[in-house]
Design an enzyme around this catalytic site. Structure first.
Site, PDB file in Angstrom:
ATOM      1  N   CYS A 174      25.418  15.225 -28.442  1.00  0.00           N
ATOM      2  CA  CYS A 174      26.709  15.956 -28.156  1.00  0.00           C
ATOM      3  C   CYS A 174      27.822  15.943 -28.622  1.00  0.00           C
ATOM      4  O   CYS A 174      28.283  14.888 -28.728  1.00  0.00           O
ATOM      5  CB  CYS A 174      26.543  17.540 -26.909  1.00  0.00           C
ATOM      6  SG  CYS A 174      27.099  16.492 -25.402  1.00  0.00           S
ATOM      7  N   LYS A 175      28.997  16.795 -28.463  1.00  0.00           N
ATOM      8  CA  LYS A 175      30.538  16.020 -28.707  1.00  0.00           C
ATOM      9  C   LYS A 175      30.475  15.073 -28.086  1.00  0.00           C
ATOM     10  O   LYS A 175      31.164  14.260 -28.560  1.00  0.00           O
ATOM     11  CB  LYS A 175      31.671  17.281 -28.486  1.00  0.00           C
ATOM     12  CG  LYS A 175      32.738  16.681 -28.534  1.00  0.00           C
ATOM     13  CD  LYS A 175      33.927  18.069 -28.384  1.00  0.00           C
ATOM     14  CE  LYS A 175      35.085  17.580 -29.152  1.00  0.00           C
ATOM     15  NZ  LYS A 175      36.444  18.850 -29.012  1.00  0.00           N
TER      16      LYS A 175
END
Length: 81
Positions: A19-20
């Protein structure tokens, strides 16, 4: 969790999960996978906190604690055959 079904399906492996920042959403998903792999909750939490660092979230820990693996066990073992 459709994503968990994709990860455990050997036809999709290897799988890259991110994810980020690779901490919270990834940590929760991997934590669910670890519970499915029969890790004890203490080990799941330890791994999550290790990779989340100082930014671990109490809500994530509550989610991991409440995640019910019995909903996924049959499908998990189906993909191992």
């Amino acid at each position: 969790m459709d994503t968990l079904r994709v990860i455990v399906d050997v036809r999709n492996q290897p799988v890259l999960v991110h994810c980020k920042r690779g901490k919270h959403r990834t940590g929760c998903l991997v934590g669910c996978l670890r519970k499915l792999q029969n890790w004890c909750l203490a080990a799941v939490v330890e791994e999550y906190k290790h990779f989340a660092g100082a930014k671990w979230r109490e809500t994530d820990l509550k989610f991991l604690e409440s995640f019910d693996v019995s909903c996924y066990c049959f499908e998990y073992f189906k993909y191992l055959l």
